[in-house]
Design an enzyme around this catalytic site. Structure first.
Site, mmCIF file in Angstrom:
data_model
loop_
_atom_site.group_PDB
_atom_site.id
_atom_site.type_symbol
_atom_site.label_atom_id
_atom_site.label_comp_id
_atom_site.label_asym_id
_atom_site.label_seq_id
_atom_site.Cartn_x
_atom_site.Cartn_y
_atom_site.Cartn_z
ATOM 1 C CE LYS A 186 -20.335 30.074 85.062
ATOM 2 N NZ LYS A 186 -20.095 29.784 86.440
ATOM 3 C CG HIS A 313 -14.736 25.823 90.603
ATOM 4 N ND1 HIS A 313 -13.808 26.650 91.199
ATOM 5 C CD2 HIS A 313 -15.685 26.627 90.083
ATOM 6 C CE1 HIS A 313 -14.192 27.911 91.039
ATOM 7 N NE2 HIS A 313 -15.326 27.908 90.371
HETATM 8 O O1 GKR Z 1 -15.343 33.032 85.462
HETATM 9 O O2 GKR Z 1 -17.288 34.031 85.386
HETATM 10 C C1 GKR Z 1 -16.543 33.112 85.772
HETATM 11 C C2 GKR Z 1 -17.138 31.988 86.573
HETATM 12 O O3 GKR Z 1 -18.456 32.240 86.888
HETATM 13 C C3 GKR Z 1 -16.338 31.754 87.818
HETATM 14 O O4 GKR Z 1 -16.197 32.969 88.542
HETATM 15 C C4 GKR Z 1 -16.934 30.721 88.724
HETATM 16 O O5 GKR Z 1 -16.161 30.623 89.883
HETATM 17 O O6 GKR Z 1 -16.378 29.115 87.054
HETATM 18 C C5 GKR Z 1 -16.952 29.348 88.214
HETATM 19 C C6 GKR Z 1 -18.112 28.457 88.556
HETATM 20 O O7 GKR Z 1 -18.141 27.331 88.111
HETATM 21 O O8 GKR Z 1 -18.986 28.857 89.330
HETATM 22 MG MG MG Z 2 -19.924 26.775 89.238
#
Ligand code: GKR
Ligand code: MG
Length: 415
Positions: A186, A313
């Protein structure tokens, strides 16, 4: 067989202070557990978002579903659409993409109805989706930069992860514990050059593991192209480097790395434009907003026809969602990438028995009737009590980040 009762239980799941481009995860992630009870006593389970909008949409549609035959899924969708005439988007203001309330609500009830259908036929849900093309589904490690502790709490077992070397250690922990192959970072959190260094260090430490980075649109086109050039032969795919179809197309034209998305192609209506503009090469399915398990399988077929890849996702979730993902993934022939899951960060569940346990990064598709999972009432009650105590009713990563750093501002793109 008719739907006689619907029970909705909002729950809170203890979460870690995981960072993304909009802030940091709050101490609790919110979900709603759905029980659809039929007049013959069969109960179908579902799980979806726990935001107020989701909960209200589910509540308002519930009345319209009483009396419905749980096999009549087209009627389910039209009843949901009629019950929520203004439709509307579901996500909090601080989110960077939005989903249709009607799709989210219909999807949650569709899962419960498929669970009922499977239970009444004595067949797993995957058999209602065309049968399995694989007996197990592979997942990737979802790597997050993170703070060591929530405000006022002791450090968690993962500790602080704010440097490339600390991230390699987090990845090692995930790979050793669960056997994951793909590693997804991330991104959009640290300066892009530090995130490039992180990916290069992951490549060195894990040769042969497919690597991805997803900054959730946190970069400008210029930054995204810079990162792509540095990681040209390193990434399996680059996920949502920028926000917007045209910007994605610009980045796609400048790199040979396939671009993946769960932010610019969220609905069937958006696929044609994405293909025309060559903006993405891989679509991430997610039954919670694509309209259900059948819609997700259909998405797979459409992507196959259009020459797009399919991946999956995830958000923070429990085992009911994980079971639904497994049945869907098993019935999607061209799902050729390891799926995302936040499950290893979750640590608790509402289903009976041991939580799902990954073997070589994979999980077997449940073979019992329906989704193949049973609700543990004690665990459900505990997480429902936590929802009441926690006091959090909406996800707001930016507001929570401001508690760590009052000068923090939500900026997308940030870098
Ligand atoms: O859990 O912080 C998180 C992710 O950024 C999530 O909110 C996203 O929806 O996992 C996600 C993504 O692949 O964009
Ligand atoms: Mg994503």
């Amino acid at each position: 067989m008719r739907i006689a009762e619907i029970h909705l239980t909002p729950v809170a799941i203890p979460d870690r202070p995981l960072l993304n481009c909009k802030g940091v995860h709050q101490p609790h992630a919110l979900r709603t557990v759905i029980e659809v009870v039929c007049d013959d006593g069969t109960v179908g389970l579902g799980e979806t978002y726990g935001s107020i909008k989701a909960l209200e949409g589910l509540r308002r549609a519930a009345g319209a579903l009483i009396g419905l035959d749980p096999f009549h899924l087209h009627a389910l969708k039209s009843r949901v659409v009629a019950a929520l005439p203004e439709g509307g988007g579901i996500n909090a203001k601080s989110a960077v993409a939005d989903h249709k309330l009607t799709d989210v609500v219909a999807s949650a009830y569709e899962v419960a109805c498929l669970d009922i259908q499977g239970k009444s036929l004595g067949r797993p849900v995957v058999d209602l989706l065309g049968g399995p093309v694989r007996a197990s589904v592979s997942f990737g490690a979802y790597l997050f930069f993170k703070f060591g502790a929530h405000i006022g709490q002791a450090q968690d077992e993962w500790g602080e992860v704010l440097t490339p070397d600390q991230m390699v250690e987090e990845a090692r922990g995930m790979v050793e514990a669960h056997g994951f192959r793909s590693l997804k970072l991330k991104g959009g959190v640290l300066h892009p050059d530090l995130e490039i260094e992180t990916m290069l260090k992951l490549r060195e430490a894990f040769p042969g593991h497919p690597l991805r980075i997803d900054p959730n649109g946190g970069w400008t086109v210029e930054t995204a192209i810079h990162v792509a050039r540095k990681l040209e032969n390193v990434l399996e795919y680059l996920e949502d480097p920028v926000i917007g179809m045209d910007r994605m197309a610009e980045v796609a034209a400048a790199t040979s790395i396939p671009l993946a998305t769960n932010m610019i192609v969220l609905e069937f209506d958006q696929i044609a434009e994405a293909v025309r503009k060559r903006a993405v090469q891989i679509v991430l399915s997610d039954h919670h907003y694509w309209g259900g398990l059948r819609a997700s399988v259909q998405l797979g077929k459409i992507c196959e026809v259009l020459g797009l890849g399919v991946s999956m996702h995830s958000n923070s979730h429990l085992g009911i969602t994980l079971a639904a993902m497994l049945h869907t993934a098993a019935a999607t022939p061209n799902l050729s990438f390891d799926c995302d899951t936040h499950y290893p960060w979750t640590g608790v569940d509402v289903i009976e028995g041991q939580p799902f346990s990954f073997r070589n990064g994979a999980l077997a598709v449940p073979s019992g009737p329906g989704l193949g999972v049973t609700l543990d009432r004690g665990r459900l009650a505990q997480l429902a009590a936590l929802y009441e105590q926690a006091g959090t009713k909406e996800r707001d990563d930016t507001a929570y980040m401001k508690q760590f750093d009052p000068a923090y501002e939500r900026r997308v793109p940030r870098w």
